[in-house]
Design a protein around this motif. Structure first.
Motif, PDB file in Angstrom:
ATOM      1  N   UNK A 377       0.845  -1.197   0.000  1.00  0.00           N
ATOM      2  CA  UNK A 377       0.000   0.000   0.000  1.00  0.00           C
ATOM      3  C   UNK A 377       0.880   1.247   0.000  1.00  0.00           C
ATOM      4  N   UNK A 378       0.663   2.097  -0.980  1.00  0.00           N
ATOM      5  CA  UNK A 378       1.467   3.307  -1.140  1.00  0.00           C
ATOM      6  C   UNK A 378       0.875   4.487  -0.393  1.00  0.00           C
ATOM      7  N   UNK A 379       1.305   5.665  -0.794  1.00  0.00           N
ATOM      8  CA  UNK A 379       0.899   6.876  -0.076  1.00  0.00           C
ATOM      9  C   UNK A 379      -0.086   7.727  -0.875  1.00  0.00           C
ATOM     10  N   UNK A 380      -0.694   7.156  -1.927  1.00  0.00           N
ATOM     11  CA  UNK A 380      -1.778   7.879  -2.578  1.00  0.00           C
ATOM     12  C   UNK A 380      -2.918   8.022  -1.563  1.00  0.00           C
ATOM     13  N   UNK A 381      -3.900   8.864  -1.860  1.00  0.00           N
ATOM     14  CA  UNK A 381      -5.066   8.939  -0.981  1.00  0.00           C
ATOM     15  C   UNK A 381      -5.752   7.579  -0.964  1.00  0.00           C
ATOM     16  N   UNK A 382      -6.009   7.058   0.233  1.00  0.00           N
ATOM     17  CA  UNK A 382      -6.522   5.688   0.357  1.00  0.00           C
ATOM     18  C   UNK A 382      -7.898   5.536  -0.309  1.00  0.00           C
ATOM     19  N   UNK A 383      -8.658   6.631  -0.376  1.00  0.00           N
ATOM     20  CA  UNK A 383      -9.968   6.556  -1.049  1.00  0.00           C
ATOM     21  C   UNK A 383      -9.784   6.267  -2.541  1.00  0.00           C
ATOM     22  N   UNK A 384      -8.736   6.800  -3.126  1.00  0.00           N
ATOM     23  CA  UNK A 384      -8.459   6.544  -4.547  1.00  0.00           C
ATOM     24  C   UNK A 384      -8.027   5.091  -4.766  1.00  0.00           C
ATOM     25  N   UNK A 385      -7.260   4.544  -3.800  1.00  0.00           N
ATOM     26  CA  UNK A 385      -6.834   3.135  -3.903  1.00  0.00           C
ATOM     27  C   UNK A 385      -8.061   2.237  -3.784  1.00  0.00           C
ATOM     28  N   UNK A 386      -8.933   2.548  -2.821  1.00  0.00           N
ATOM     29  CA  UNK A 386     -10.173   1.774  -2.647  1.00  0.00           C
ATOM     30  C   UNK A 386     -11.020   1.820  -3.915  1.00  0.00           C
ATOM     31  N   UNK A 387     -11.138   3.015  -4.481  1.00  0.00           N
ATOM     32  CA  UNK A 387     -11.955   3.186  -5.695  1.00  0.00           C
ATOM     33  C   UNK A 387     -11.423   2.289  -6.825  1.00  0.00           C
ATOM     34  N   UNK A 388     -10.086   2.277  -6.959  1.00  0.00           N
ATOM     35  CA  UNK A 388      -9.467   1.473  -8.022  1.00  0.00           C
ATOM     36  C   UNK A 388      -9.749  -0.012  -7.807  1.00  0.00           C
ATOM     37  N   UNK A 389      -9.558  -0.486  -6.573  1.00  0.00           N
ATOM     38  CA  UNK A 389      -9.781  -1.916  -6.285  1.00  0.00           C
ATOM     39  C   UNK A 389     -11.270  -2.241  -6.292  1.00  0.00           C
ATOM     40  N   UNK A 390     -12.075  -1.308  -5.819  1.00  0.00           N
ATOM     41  CA  UNK A 390     -13.523  -1.523  -5.754  1.00  0.00           C
ATOM     42  C   UNK A 390     -14.101  -1.747  -7.147  1.00  0.00           C
ATOM     43  N   UNK A 391     -13.669  -0.941  -8.088  1.00  0.00           N
ATOM     44  CA  UNK A 391     -14.127  -1.091  -9.473  1.00  0.00           C
ATOM     45  C   UNK A 391     -13.670  -2.442 -10.009  1.00  0.00           C
ATOM     46  N   UNK A 392     -12.434  -2.806  -9.719  1.00  0.00           N
ATOM     47  CA  UNK A 392     -11.892  -4.068 -10.225  1.00  0.00           C
ATOM     48  C   UNK A 392     -12.611  -5.275  -9.602  1.00  0.00           C
TER      49      UNK A 392
END
Ligand SMILES: *Cc1c(COP(=O)(O)O)cnc(C)c1O
Length: 393
Positions: A377-392
């Motif tokens: 897990x990187x340091x991007x905004x965690x909501x953006x990481x969730x959004x990316x994985x959520x869509x996938x």
């Protein structure tokens, strides 16, 4: 300027300031000493430096001021007496083996270590008459049972990759010492910002600086930290002769990495914790591996042994390899790469990459299922990481 005893300072301060002796140019930022050799005042001084009777630089295979600052800082941060830098994490582990082992010796190693570490012990040290037995990381009685009269050291990583299992370092150090063996800990996943194995009784810490110490995926490097006796007698002579040296440029990059290590690790851990809790609630995710979750079998041990739970989260998707690959391919933001410890979030399918060379049976025994996905897990905004994985998902 008053001299400072850096042992009196906290890790964050050591990471930013320790070790830099300003030159006559009064620079504020540490210079890169790009020089292979050093000049002696006269022939006698050259001779005295070569025999070690007089301190000073000789040749950058084993003495370089920029590399030396990195070594001093990491030694302080790990609460070790001395550190030596190497060209890579694997070169550091190689140095531990070459320095401490001889033909006829025996090693006990966790089954859950980095793949190349397994190959190094099994194929290369094995070729020179060193035997290695592999055991379950979290089974202390298996470690003790595997020890033989010729066991020189125990070697482990905690948390393990990719399943984030946690070993009790103090317990294993005690077992090792009762049998006159050493405990070596690869502290790459936690870094001294989260865990200090030497304080818990380990004898040697090794690092891949390539991961969190760099933190931005730029350079390959490694390090060994231990007491003066182990470094001076066993590791330094090998570095000087074997030559897997860290370059001054890479040391300079790693030094800037160390300066932000504590704040980055905290941010990695916060994002990872949030993502792990979110993943636990997603339909299609059957299991989440993260030491910060109450569902993690060694959650209490992780709380005790680490100051935070780390930046790596693994999870299993329903539907095996096809579903895991489809999820990975459907992401847009995160990087599909096996590296970890980067400010950029990375995603990997262990069964077909990092653990792909194992037979299906060995992989199953190690708990690496086909539906398993690892995220650093990187340091991007965690909501953006969730959004990316959520869509996938
Ligand atoms: C990457 C890694 C290594 C090897 O380090 P390199 O710098 O790639 O040689 C060793 N141990 C662990 C835990 C790692 O993640």
């Amino acid at each position: 300027m008053t001299d400072i005893n850096w042992n009196d300072y906290s890790l964050e301060t050591q990471a930013i300031r320790a070790g830099h002796r300003r030159t006559q140019e009064d620079e504020h930022s540490l210079p890169i000493f790009a020089t292979s050799s050093y000049v002696f005042k006269n022939a006698e001084e050259a001779a005295l430096r070569f025999t070690g009777q007089k301190p000073g630089n000789i040749y950058s295979r084993f003495t370089n001021p920029t590399v030396d600052v990195f070594q001093q800082r990491l030694a302080l941060m790990e609460k070790g007496e001395r550190c030596l830098a190497f060209a890579s994490g694997m070169a550091a582990i190689m140095a531990v083996g070459m320095g401490l082992l001889k033909a006829g010796d025996h090693v006990v190693c966790s089954r859950g270590v980095f793949g190349n570490t397994v190959l190094l012990f099994q194929n290369y040290f094995g070729k020179f008459g060193v035997e290695t037995d592999f055991v379950d990381l979290i089974d202390a009685s298996a470690w003790e049972a595997a020890i033989k009269p010729n066991t020189r050291f125990l070697f482990l990583e905690t948390p393990s990759n990719p399943l984030t299992e946690i070993a009790d370092i103090a317990v294993l150090a005690d077992i090792a010492h009762r049998h006159q063996a050493l405990l070596i800990v690869d502290n790459c996943f936690c870094t001294p910002a989260l865990q200090k194995p030497l304080e818990l009784g380990a004898d040697v810490v090794v690092h891949s600086a390539t991961k969190y110490i760099d933190g931005q995926g730029r350079c390959v490097g490694g390090a060994v930290v231990a007491n003066e006796d182990i470094i001076e007698k066993h590791i330094y002579p090998y570095l000087r002769t074997g030559g897997a040296t860290m370059s001054p440029f890479n040391a300079w990059v790693f030094l800037s990495g160390l300066e932000t290590l504590a704040v980055r690790m905290k941010a990695h851990c916060d994002n990872a914790f949030e993502l792990a809790r979110w993943l636990e609630q997603q339909v299609g995710v059957s299991k989440v591996y993260y030491p910060g979750l109450a569902s993690h079998p060694q959650h209490e041990l992780a709380r005790r042994q680490q100051t935070h739970f780390g930046g790596v989260v693994s999870f299993e998707v329903v539907g095996g390899k096809d579903k895991a690959w489809a999820l990975i391919d459907a992401t847009a933001l995160v990087s599909i790469t096996a590296n970890l410890g980067d400010v950029k979030t990375t995603i990997t399918h262990p069964a077909t990459t990092t653990h792909g060379r194992l037979t299906p049976e060995v992989r199953a025994a190690a708990g690496i299922k086909d539906g398993l996905i690892r995220i650093s897990v990187g340091l991007e905004n965690v909501e953006d990481i969730k959004r990316d994985l959520g869509r996938a998902l």
